[in-house]
Design a protein around this motif. Structure first.
Motif: not given
Length: 399
Positions: A252-269
């Motif tokens: 899965l390619v996320l839109p930008h690094r901000g989304w990657a940070d959100r992903w990493d901070a989200h437990t379920a993801l």
């Protein structure tokens, strides 16, 4: 019409030694059926992938996926995209997941506004609508058009469906499943313009892109979207071109690094990423970084198969609604002109399964308006494909 074996290069002969019936595709119907339903190939996988997985098992590398191995797979993926499609992907925004279905659910559930409707261009891969409805999302179906216009992506239809709606998550399947269309730059730009005007994001499913036939050219939607300021979530995997769906690894390619940070901070993801198979990640990494003998051989064979199928339909089923696909191995065939209204079965696929002993995918799975269609997976040997087509033709031409 040629029915003899077609040998590709020195390594693979898909009519003979490399015919490996896919287990699910050949077991979902009766034991006497030819399996052309599930989106799998009857060719196994490349020698590089097979050897890497066997070696990993022998070496005991089959535990949880480590960050280092995940990083190696991501590097191989970005290398492939840069060299194949000219898309320079930031490694930081690539997340590994078990499969595209997992990604679809997580994008809808966690990454986009739950108030946004889901726009699906139909016919389309059934799991998009299933995921949206299971999450209680509003679904807007937009017609792709029909075979007579070549299944063209009409941005005006999308625009009309969004009038007064506001932001939405628009699903783009390119190359398209089930029609096999590869959308052109003007078509993609038209869609991008509509989404930019109305707001929202695009989920672009590009898992079939490695099997695009010339002169069609796959264009990653992100290369278009960035010019319109649109956030795009892109799904990719080796599951189609290398036949690795059971190994459980997708990108899965996320839109930008901000989304990657959100992903990493989200437990379920983050847990979802950790569920990716180690063997799948190894297979994907090898597939993306190995030489191109396998994908070129498969592509060449499938290209021949699609023309054999088209020639057969032209000669034996000329009233079918059919357009030769630009990519992959799905043939979308409308048989409404051949099927009597009093068919004593609940769907077209059952009629063909019982009457012709061929398992196909029923068109109604791809949208309620497509009950007179079937999807045929033609990633099998040409002798088997021709036998199946003859069975179907003999059945429907009796009516």
């Amino acid at each position: 019409m040629s029915e003899g074996p077609l040998t590709i290069g020195m390594s693979y002969d898909f009519d003979a030694d490399d015919f490996v019936p896919s287990e699910l595709k050949w077991s979902e119907g009766a034991v006497t059926n030819i399996g052309l339903g599930v989106s799998e190939m009857d060719f196994g996988t490349s020698e590089e992938v097979r050897s890497a997985v066997v070696r990993a098992i022998k070496d005991g590398v089959h535990g949880y996926l480590t960050p280092q191995r995940a990083s190696e797979t991501v590097k191989a993926f970005t290398f492939w995209q840069a060299n194949t499609h000219g898309w320079d992907v930031d490694e930081r925004v690539v997340k590994l997941l078990p499969d595209s279905a997992t990604a679809i659910v997580h994008i809808m559930q966690y990454l986009v506004d739950p108030r946004w409707p889901i726009v699906i261009i139909s016919p389309c891969y059934p799991k998009f609508e299933a995921a949206a409805r299971s999450l209680g999302r509003v679904v807007i179906n937009v017609s792709l058009g029909d075979w007579q216009t070549g299944y063209r992506l009409d941005s005006e239809r999308v625009s009309a469906s969004l009038h007064g709606i506001g932001p939405a998550l628009v699903i783009l399947c390119n190359p398209h499943n089930p029609t096999g269309r590869v959308f052109t730059l003007p078509e993609l730009e038209g869609l991008a313009s509509v989404v930019a005007k109305n707001g929202g994001s695009v989920l672009s499913d590009e898992v079939h892109s490695a099997l695009t036939f010339a002169p069609a050219e796959h264009i990653p939607f992100e290369l278009v979207a960035k010019n319109y300021g649109i956030e795009t979530f892109t799904l990719c995997s080796t599951t189609k071109a290398w036949n690795t769906s059971g190994l459980k690894c997708a990108e899965l390619v996320l839109p930008h690094r901000g989304w990657a940070d959100r992903w990493d901070a989200h437990t379920a993801l983050s847990v979802a990423s950790g569920a990716t198979s180690t063997l799948g990640a190894i297979a994907a990494g090898v597939a993306y970084s190995a030489n191109a003998v396998w994908p070129r051989a498969v592509q060449k064979y499938l290209d021949s198969n699609r023309h054999v199928l088209s020639e057969f339909i032209s000669e034996r089923l000329p009233r079918s609604a059919y357009v030769i696909p630009d990519a992959s191995f799905a043939a979308w065939v409308g048989l409404g002109a051949y099927i009597p209204r009093d068919v004593p079965f609940h769907d077209l696929s059952s009629y063909i399964s019982i009457g012709a002993r061929v398992t196909v995918d029923d068109g109604s799975k791809y949208g309620s308006d497509f009950g007179d269609h079937i999807r045929i997976s033609f990633a099998t040997s040409q002798p088997v494909l021709l036998q199946a087509l003859k069975r179907i033709s003999d059945l429907v031409n009796q009516t």
